[in-house]
Design a protein around this motif. Structure first.
Motif, PDB file in Angstrom:
ATOM      1  N   MET A 187       0.844  -1.183   0.000  1.00  0.00           N
ATOM      2  CA  MET A 187       0.000   0.000   0.000  1.00  0.00           C
ATOM      3  C   MET A 187       0.887   1.243   0.000  1.00  0.00           C
ATOM      4  O   MET A 187       1.809   1.352   0.803  1.00  0.00           O
ATOM      5  N   PRO A 188       0.609   2.211  -0.906  1.00  0.00           N
ATOM      6  CA  PRO A 188       1.450   3.416  -0.941  1.00  0.00           C
ATOM      7  C   PRO A 188       1.267   4.266   0.303  1.00  0.00           C
ATOM      8  O   PRO A 188       0.171   4.353   0.861  1.00  0.00           O
ATOM      9  N   THR A 189       2.350   4.850   0.738  1.00  0.00           N
ATOM     10  CA  THR A 189       2.300   5.701   1.927  1.00  0.00           C
ATOM     11  C   THR A 189       1.652   7.034   1.571  1.00  0.00           C
ATOM     12  O   THR A 189       2.067   7.680   0.602  1.00  0.00           O
ATOM     13  N   PRO A 190       0.621   7.459   2.291  1.00  0.00           N
ATOM     14  CA  PRO A 190      -0.020   8.744   1.973  1.00  0.00           C
ATOM     15  C   PRO A 190       0.907   9.912   2.299  1.00  0.00           C
ATOM     16  O   PRO A 190       1.825   9.786   3.119  1.00  0.00           O
ATOM     17  N   THR A 191       0.657  11.031   1.658  1.00  0.00           N
ATOM     18  CA  THR A 191       1.473  12.209   1.921  1.00  0.00           C
ATOM     19  C   THR A 191       1.226  12.700   3.333  1.00  0.00           C
ATOM     20  O   THR A 191       0.120  12.579   3.872  1.00  0.00           O
ATOM     21  N   LYS A 192       2.277  13.257   3.938  1.00  0.00           N
ATOM     22  CA  LYS A 192       2.143  13.751   5.298  1.00  0.00           C
ATOM     23  C   LYS A 192       1.407  15.079   5.289  1.00  0.00           C
ATOM     24  O   LYS A 192       1.519  15.863   4.353  1.00  0.00           O
ATOM     25  N   GLY A 193       0.710  15.328   6.347  1.00  0.00           N
ATOM     26  CA  GLY A 193      -0.030  16.575   6.443  1.00  0.00           C
ATOM     27  C   GLY A 193      -1.400  16.467   5.799  1.00  0.00           C
ATOM     28  O   GLY A 193      -1.778  15.420   5.265  1.00  0.00           O
ATOM     29  N   PRO A 194      -2.159  17.538   5.838  1.00  0.00           N
ATOM     30  CA  PRO A 194      -3.504  17.495   5.270  1.00  0.00           C
ATOM     31  C   PRO A 194      -3.462  17.356   3.751  1.00  0.00           C
ATOM     32  O   PRO A 194      -2.585  17.900   3.086  1.00  0.00           O
ATOM     33  N   ARG A 195      -4.393  16.610   3.217  1.00  0.00           N
ATOM     34  CA  ARG A 195      -4.460  16.399   1.775  1.00  0.00           C
ATOM     35  C   ARG A 195      -5.367  17.442   1.138  1.00  0.00           C
ATOM     36  O   ARG A 195      -6.306  17.947   1.764  1.00  0.00           O
ATOM     37  N   LEU A 196      -5.115  17.712  -0.132  1.00  0.00           N
ATOM     38  CA  LEU A 196      -5.993  18.619  -0.870  1.00  0.00           C
ATOM     39  C   LEU A 196      -7.273  17.861  -1.187  1.00  0.00           C
ATOM     40  O   LEU A 196      -7.243  16.820  -1.827  1.00  0.00           O
ATOM     41  N   GLY A 197      -8.408  18.363  -0.748  1.00  0.00           N
ATOM     42  CA  GLY A 197      -9.671  17.731  -1.087  1.00  0.00           C
ATOM     43  C   GLY A 197     -10.148  16.708  -0.082  1.00  0.00           C
ATOM     44  O   GLY A 197     -11.299  16.300  -0.128  1.00  0.00           O
TER      45      GLY A 197
END
Length: 197
Positions: free
Chosen positions: A1-11
């Motif tokens: 599973m790809p690691t999500p970006t850190k911090g709040p996501r756009l949308g």
């Protein structure tokens, strides 16, 4: 599973963020520059530069990778035929982010993200192309004009033998002008005046 970006996501969700970035990249390639928030511009920059890097080499594999993101065929064509070859010699840094004032409604920090030298890509709302402005003006040679005048005169003379054409005013002036025997330079005239003294 790809690691999500850190911090709040756009949308809010990863799928929505992916669609936001794809739409921003498509608008950037279509118009040459777009105005958005600083956060979106910073997230878009590496995303768009990876697509431009793939467009530098026009292969079937690269087109298939880019068409996953850029769905509009006209924008895809522009990316592979104009933007990619124009950036072929650049090792990177295809985009530029310029901060502008805050947005009027919610005071969000705004920025303009643009493709470097975007005027060359034929954007509709942009200034005229730089290449056309810097091109040297074409000089017309008078020899071509005289050849065409002679050809036209020959055609009129050979087209209808019953019609007698009158010579042009310029030709009559050239033939009627008397030849003058003036010296070519001022030195002989000075010698005559010195002899008279």
């Amino acid at each position: 599973m790809p690691t999500p970006t850190k911090g709040p996501r756009l949308g809010g969700s990863p799928a929505h963020q992916r669609l936001i970035l794809a739409n921003l990249a498509q608008s950037l390639f279509e118009h040459g520059k777009i105005t958005t928030t600083e956060a979106k511009a910073r997230r878009l920059r590496p995303y768009a530069e990876q697509l431009i890097t793939k467009a530098k080499l026009d292969t079937v594999a690269n087109r298939r990778l880019v068409v996953k993101v850029i769905r509009d065929k006209s924008v895809l064509h522009t990316l592979f035929t104009e933007i990619g070859p124009a950036m072929a010699t650049r090792p990177g840094g295809y985009t530029r982010i310029t901060k502008i004032g805050p947005r009027k409604g919610d005071n969000a920090p705004m920025a303009v993200i643009e493709i470097v030298e975007a005027q060359e890509f034929g954007a509709q709302n942009q200034a005229p192309k730089k290449k056309a402005a810097t091109a040297a003006p074409v000089e017309e040679t008078p020899a071509e004009e005289t050849v065409t005048d002679e050809v036209v005169a020959d055609e009129t003379a050979t087209s209808d033998p019953d019609v007698v054409s009158e010579p042009d005013a310029e030709e009559t002036l050239d033939t009627e002008a008397p030849a003058t025997d003036e010296p070519a330079s001022d030195e002989p005239a000075k010698e005559e005046s010195s002899d008279k003294e």
